[in-house]
Write a protein that holds these residues in place. Structure first.
Motif, mmCIF file in Angstrom:
data_model
loop_
_atom_site.group_PDB
_atom_site.id
_atom_site.type_symbol
_atom_site.label_atom_id
_atom_site.label_comp_id
_atom_site.label_asym_id
_atom_site.label_seq_id
_atom_site.Cartn_x
_atom_site.Cartn_y
_atom_site.Cartn_z
ATOM 1 N N LYS A 77 0.864 -1.220 0.050
ATOM 2 C CA LYS A 77 -0.056 -0.007 0.108
ATOM 3 C C LYS A 77 0.927 1.335 -0.084
ATOM 4 O O LYS A 77 1.777 1.296 0.921
ATOM 5 C CB LYS A 77 -0.691 -0.022 1.224
ATOM 6 C CG LYS A 77 -1.982 1.230 1.366
ATOM 7 C CD LYS A 77 -3.009 0.939 2.254
ATOM 8 C CE LYS A 77 -4.033 2.011 2.364
ATOM 9 N NZ LYS A 77 -4.942 2.052 1.262
ATOM 10 N N GLY A 78 0.434 2.247 -0.890
ATOM 11 C CA GLY A 78 1.384 3.306 -1.246
ATOM 12 C C GLY A 78 2.848 3.534 -1.736
ATOM 13 O O GLY A 78 3.427 4.269 -1.757
ATOM 14 N N ALA A 79 3.264 2.224 -1.973
ATOM 15 C CA ALA A 79 4.546 1.975 -2.418
ATOM 16 C C ALA A 79 4.552 2.448 -3.952
ATOM 17 O O ALA A 79 3.528 2.340 -4.472
ATOM 18 C CB ALA A 79 5.112 0.647 -2.255
ATOM 19 N N GLN A 80 5.823 2.991 -4.295
ATOM 20 C CA GLN A 80 6.234 3.170 -5.791
ATOM 21 C C GLN A 80 7.482 2.691 -6.182
ATOM 22 O O GLN A 80 8.320 3.036 -5.468
ATOM 23 C CB GLN A 80 6.079 4.879 -6.033
ATOM 24 C CG GLN A 80 4.888 5.527 -6.103
ATOM 25 C CD GLN A 80 3.819 4.825 -7.130
ATOM 26 O OE1 GLN A 80 4.268 4.576 -8.263
ATOM 27 N NE2 GLN A 80 2.625 4.915 -6.726
ATOM 28 N N PRO A 81 7.394 1.747 -7.208
ATOM 29 C CA PRO A 81 6.372 1.394 -7.903
ATOM 30 C C PRO A 81 5.054 0.765 -7.142
ATOM 31 O O PRO A 81 5.506 -0.105 -6.264
ATOM 32 C CB PRO A 81 6.864 0.570 -9.014
ATOM 33 C CG PRO A 81 8.016 -0.049 -8.495
ATOM 34 C CD PRO A 81 8.528 1.050 -7.763
ATOM 35 N N ALA A 82 3.795 0.682 -7.713
ATOM 36 C CA ALA A 82 2.999 0.156 -6.752
ATOM 37 C C ALA A 82 2.857 -1.448 -7.311
ATOM 38 O O ALA A 82 2.566 -2.103 -6.448
ATOM 39 C CB ALA A 82 1.605 0.476 -7.516
ATOM 40 N N PHE A 83 3.444 -2.047 -8.399
ATOM 41 C CA PHE A 83 3.075 -3.345 -8.880
ATOM 42 C C PHE A 83 4.646 -3.774 -9.652
ATOM 43 O O PHE A 83 5.306 -3.146 -10.085
ATOM 44 C CB PHE A 83 2.037 -3.382 -9.781
ATOM 45 C CG PHE A 83 0.799 -3.498 -9.428
ATOM 46 C CD1 PHE A 83 0.092 -4.330 -8.813
ATOM 47 C CD2 PHE A 83 -0.021 -1.940 -9.619
ATOM 48 C CE1 PHE A 83 -1.421 -3.840 -8.139
ATOM 49 C CE2 PHE A 83 -1.095 -1.802 -8.945
ATOM 50 C CZ PHE A 83 -1.619 -2.700 -8.323
ATOM 51 N N GLU A 84 5.001 -5.017 -9.390
ATOM 52 C CA GLU A 84 6.067 -5.819 -10.092
ATOM 53 C C GLU A 84 5.314 -6.590 -11.071
ATOM 54 O O GLU A 84 4.392 -7.307 -10.877
ATOM 55 C CB GLU A 84 6.810 -6.506 -9.058
ATOM 56 C CG GLU A 84 8.090 -7.146 -9.692
ATOM 57 C CD GLU A 84 9.109 -6.079 -10.108
ATOM 58 O OE1 GLU A 84 9.857 -5.942 -11.070
ATOM 59 O OE2 GLU A 84 9.226 -5.146 -9.079
ATOM 60 N N VAL A 85 5.870 -6.440 -12.471
ATOM 61 C CA VAL A 85 5.368 -7.172 -13.628
ATOM 62 C C VAL A 85 6.225 -8.162 -14.247
ATOM 63 O O VAL A 85 7.404 -7.419 -14.436
ATOM 64 C CB VAL A 85 4.599 -6.291 -14.678
ATOM 65 C CG1 VAL A 85 4.057 -6.815 -15.885
ATOM 66 C CG2 VAL A 85 3.333 -5.381 -13.824
ATOM 67 N N ARG A 86 5.902 -9.279 -14.796
ATOM 68 C CA ARG A 86 6.959 -9.898 -15.423
ATOM 69 C C ARG A 86 6.047 -10.645 -16.823
ATOM 70 O O ARG A 86 4.682 -10.932 -16.520
ATOM 71 C CB ARG A 86 7.411 -11.278 -14.718
ATOM 72 C CG ARG A 86 8.212 -10.756 -13.825
ATOM 73 C CD ARG A 86 9.049 -11.794 -12.827
ATOM 74 N NE ARG A 86 10.079 -12.582 -13.731
ATOM 75 C CZ ARG A 86 10.608 -13.501 -13.061
ATOM 76 N NH1 ARG A 86 10.570 -13.702 -11.985
ATOM 77 N NH2 ARG A 86 11.628 -14.104 -13.998
#
Length: 162
Positions: A77-86
């Motif tokens: 919550k509130g982190a940037q980046p919000a998501f990790e994608v592969r």
């Protein structure tokens, strides 16, 4: 770029989710959500419980040949980046390979995540860390349009005369 309107056909069937879990070398219960996301490429998207789980994946590259799989997990919550994608896609010569940064996947994920209230209308996704890259994809919803942006490095520059 603006993402073309997505066509969501709903959750993936259980056989496909189990096949993806085997490819990702995960127990089936590690996949906490899934969706077929189609904005041109027909991505089979799965969500894991955290970004750390996404980064820890050691998939069986080369083992499948016909899947286009996107994996996403939240950083918190509130982190940037919000998501990790592969992103994993059919490689030339067979099997699957990993793409360091994939605009079409991030657009498809945004249509799903924002549409289902799993992501805010603006966020940053990280992609490429597993390949030694530090890609950042900026996502913004404007009405029904999803905008995808970020920095790029030109590796070829040229001109074509017709």
């Amino acid at each position: 770029f603006a993402a073309p309107p997505g066509r969501r056909s709903g959750p993936l069937d259980e056989a496909t989710v189990e096949r993806i879990a085997r490819f990702l070398q995960l127990p089936r219960q590690a996949i906490i959500n899934h969706q077929h996301c189609d904005n041109g490429p027909g991505w089979k998207a799965v969500m894991l419980a955290s970004a750390a789980e996404v980064l820890a994946l050691r998939p069986l590259l080369g083992s499948e040949s016909d899947l286009e799989v996107g994996v996403v997990g939240a950083h918190g919550k509130g982190a940037q980046p919000a998501f990790e994608v592969r992103a994993f896609f059919p490689a030339h010569g067979g099997g699957l390979a990993e793409d360091p940064v994939t605009g079409s996947l991030n657009a498809a994920l945004a249509q799903w995540l924002i549409g289902d209230g799993l992501a805010p209308p603006r966020y940053v996704a990280a992609q490429g860390a597993a390949l030694g890259r530090a890609g950042r994809v900026h996502v913004a919803q404007d009405g029904d349009t999803i905008w995808i942006g970020g920095d790029c490095v030109a590796v070829v520059h040229g001109e074509v005369l017709l």
